[in-house]
Scaffold this motif. Structure first.
Motif, short mmCIF file in Angstrom:
data_model
loop_
_atom_site.label_atom_id
_atom_site.label_comp_id
_atom_site.label_asym_id
_atom_site.label_seq_id
_atom_site.Cartn_x
_atom_site.Cartn_y
_atom_site.Cartn_z
N PRO A 10 1.30 -1.50 -0.30
CA PRO A 10 0.72 0.11 0.29
C PRO A 10 0.43 1.33 0.51
CG PRO A 10 -0.25 -0.74 2.11
CD PRO A 10 0.92 -2.03 1.29
N THR A 11 0.34 2.53 -1.01
CA THR A 11 0.62 3.66 -0.35
C THR A 11 0.60 3.98 0.78
OG1 THR A 11 -1.12 4.83 -1.21
CG2 THR A 11 0.40 3.79 -3.29
N GLU A 12 1.50 5.24 0.77
CA GLU A 12 1.30 6.34 1.86
C GLU A 12 -0.06 6.42 2.16
OE1 GLU A 12 3.43 6.57 4.39
OE2 GLU A 12 4.69 5.50 3.36
N ARG A 13 -1.11 6.95 0.95
CA ARG A 13 -2.24 7.51 1.15
C ARG A 13 -3.29 6.22 1.96
NH1 ARG A 13 -6.64 7.19 -2.29
NH2 ARG A 13 -7.80 9.62 -1.70
N GLU A 14 -3.21 4.98 0.88
CA GLU A 14 -3.68 4.14 1.13
C GLU A 14 -3.78 3.85 3.00
OE1 GLU A 14 -3.72 1.81 -3.05
OE2 GLU A 14 -2.70 1.28 -1.81
N ARG A 15 -2.65 3.62 3.32
CA ARG A 15 -2.35 3.10 4.65
C ARG A 15 -3.16 3.76 5.77
NH1 ARG A 15 3.13 3.24 3.04
NH2 ARG A 15 4.12 0.92 3.05
N THR A 16 -2.99 5.29 4.59
CA THR A 16 -4.49 6.20 6.31
C THR A 16 -5.97 6.07 5.39
OG1 THR A 16 -4.57 7.28 4.01
CG2 THR A 16 -2.99 7.53 5.84
N GLN A 17 -6.30 4.77 4.92
CA GLN A 17 -7.76 4.72 4.43
C GLN A 17 -8.21 3.86 4.95
OE1 GLN A 17 -7.85 3.40 -0.14
NE2 GLN A 17 -7.08 5.39 -0.20
N TRP A 18 -9.39 2.96 5.53
CA TRP A 18 -10.23 1.85 5.73
C TRP A 18 -9.58 0.98 5.38
CZ3 TRP A 18 -14.43 -1.30 2.95
CH2 TRP A 18 -14.99 -2.20 4.26
N TYR A 19 -8.80 -0.10 5.76
CA TYR A 19 -8.31 -1.41 5.56
C TYR A 19 -8.94 -1.87 4.22
CZ TYR A 19 -5.60 -5.54 4.53
OH TYR A 19 -4.95 -6.56 4.07
N PHE A 20 -10.07 -2.19 3.87
CA PHE A 20 -10.82 -2.80 2.81
C PHE A 20 -10.35 -1.89 1.55
CE2 PHE A 20 -11.90 -5.25 7.23
CZ PHE A 20 -10.91 -6.50 6.27
N GLN A 21 -10.62 -0.84 1.93
CA GLN A 21 -10.83 -0.07 1.15
C GLN A 21 -10.37 -0.01 -0.15
OE1 GLN A 21 -11.38 4.39 2.30
NE2 GLN A 21 -10.74 4.99 0.44
N ARG A 22 -8.97 -0.53 -0.34
CA ARG A 22 -7.76 -0.18 -2.06
C ARG A 22 -8.65 -1.21 -2.46
NH1 ARG A 22 -2.51 -1.51 -2.11
NH2 ARG A 22 -1.89 -3.79 -0.65
N TYR A 23 -9.46 -2.78 -1.52
CA TYR A 23 -9.44 -3.79 -2.43
C TYR A 23 -10.75 -3.52 -3.00
CZ TYR A 23 -5.68 -5.75 -0.13
OH TYR A 23 -4.63 -6.33 0.55
N VAL A 24 -12.01 -2.70 -2.83
CA VAL A 24 -12.97 -2.47 -2.87
C VAL A 24 -13.40 -2.68 -4.44
CG1 VAL A 24 -15.42 -1.55 -2.86
CG2 VAL A 24 -14.18 -2.09 -0.74
N PRO A 25 -12.48 -1.44 -4.98
CA PRO A 25 -12.79 -0.97 -6.41
C PRO A 25 -12.02 -2.60 -6.98
CG PRO A 25 -11.07 0.21 -5.65
CD PRO A 25 -11.49 -0.86 -4.10
N HIS A 26 -11.53 -3.69 -6.79
CA HIS A 26 -11.26 -4.33 -8.21
C HIS A 26 -12.84 -5.26 -7.72
CE1 HIS A 26 -7.55 -2.92 -7.88
NE2 HIS A 26 -7.36 -2.61 -7.36
N LEU A 27 -13.78 -5.40 -6.83
CA LEU A 27 -14.82 -6.66 -6.57
C LEU A 27 -15.38 -6.38 -8.10
CD1 LEU A 27 -16.06 -5.46 -2.49
CD2 LEU A 27 -14.86 -7.55 -3.68
N PRO A 28 -15.84 -7.81 -8.68
CA PRO A 28 -16.48 -7.53 -9.68
C PRO A 28 -17.86 -6.99 -9.74
CG PRO A 28 -16.98 -9.61 -7.90
CD PRO A 28 -15.90 -8.68 -7.43
N ALA A 29 -17.87 -6.65 -11.24
CA ALA A 29 -19.57 -6.53 -11.52
C ALA A 29 -20.06 -7.21 -12.52
CB ALA A 29 -19.42 -5.76 -12.83
#
Length: 283
Positions: A80-99
């Motif tokens: 994770p980037t410095e910015r991602e480390r400050t997010q809710w932990y699961f946040q960076r995985y959510v955009p990759h979930l399937p449509a």
């Protein structure tokens, strides 16, 4: 003692021809399953976790080999980037979930927090315990929303892991797969075992069970995990329309004339050096 710590005998090797035939059969069914996923608008998430060098990558390669990449993708996120480390932990995985109509395979997932981050001290105790509390809730929400979630743990012995590390170290084509943390996992085997046991205890729950894939033999694990996917997803064959290939019209009927090829730049035909020598005719 953790079952992974026990000395496990090497399983008998599979017959190569039988393995390749069965793998092809299963890959054909995977393609058919994907058509069902697309037609039904299903959403599928496959999590691949396990020890370093446990065979996750090679299994994923065989699963995706013939799938339509527009509807199937592999997610392998970097640190994770410095910015991602400050997010809710699961946040960076959510955009990759399937449509709808998509299959997403996570080559390592949010469970990094319960494994490498826990063992290597990349997260605090509070962050770790918060993850163990939140992961079941997050996965329950995914399942309740209709996502088909299957979690796989690839299990390998300490001896086999070390042998694979040494093989990678000697292979210039695969040496990039070895990182300092991979090597350190050898000396932290017990720590990773404890972390895995705690992770299972907190997250192996109804609706999102862990499926263990014995991976002492990579070929066996590939066959077994693909068969398991095909069994757990209730797919059916979907009729596909027949594609008629038309006859190509003659150039004189289209009015097209190809430009002079000498104006183009071509890659040198170095492969010509590999041509078979012509057979000599016997007199």
């Amino acid at each position: 003692m953790n079952h992974e710590d026990a000395r496990r005998g090497k399983p008998r090797k599979l017959d190569k021809a039988a393995y390749e035939k069965e793998l092809e059969r299963l890959q054909i069914e995977l393609v058919a399953m994907q058509q069902w996923v697309i037609e039904r608008g299903e959403r599928v998430v496959l999590l691949f976790e396990g020890r370093d060098a446990a065979g996750k990558g090679s299994a994923i390669k065989r699963i995706t080999q013939y799938l339509n990449p527009r509807h199937a993708r592999v997610v392998a996120l970097p640190a994770p980037t410095e910015r991602e480390r400050t997010q809710w932990y699961f946040q960076r995985y959510v955009p990759h979930l399937p449509a709808a109509g998509e299959i997403v395979i996570f080559d390592r997932s949010w469970y990094n927090r319960a494994g490498v981050e826990r063992v290597m001290g990349f997260c605090t105790d509070a962050e770790y315990h918060r993850f163990l509390r939140q992961a079941p809730d997050m996965e329950r929400m995914l399942v309740e929303d209709g996502i088909r979630l299957i979690k796989y743990w690839f299990s390998v012995s300490d001896d086999e892991q070390e042998a694979r590390f040494r093989s990678r170290a000697e292979d210039p084509m695969r040496r990039w797969k070895l990182s300092p943390m991979d090597v350190e996992s050898i000396t932290r085997w017990e720590d990773y075992s404890r972390a895995k046991d705690a992770m299972f205890a907190a997250t192996d729950l109804p609706g999102a069970r862990w499926v263990t894939v014995e991976s002492e033999d990579k070929k066996r694990s590939r066959i077994n995990v693909i068969q398991d996917i095909l069994t757990r997803i209730p797919w059916r064959y979907v009729d596909q329309p027949t594609v008629e290939i038309p006859e190509r019209p003659a150039e004189r009927d289209t009015g097209y004339a190809r430009p002079d090829r000498s104006h183009y730049e071509y890659a040198e035909d170095v492969a010509a050096a590999l041509e078979k020598a012509p057979r000599k005719r016997s007199s």
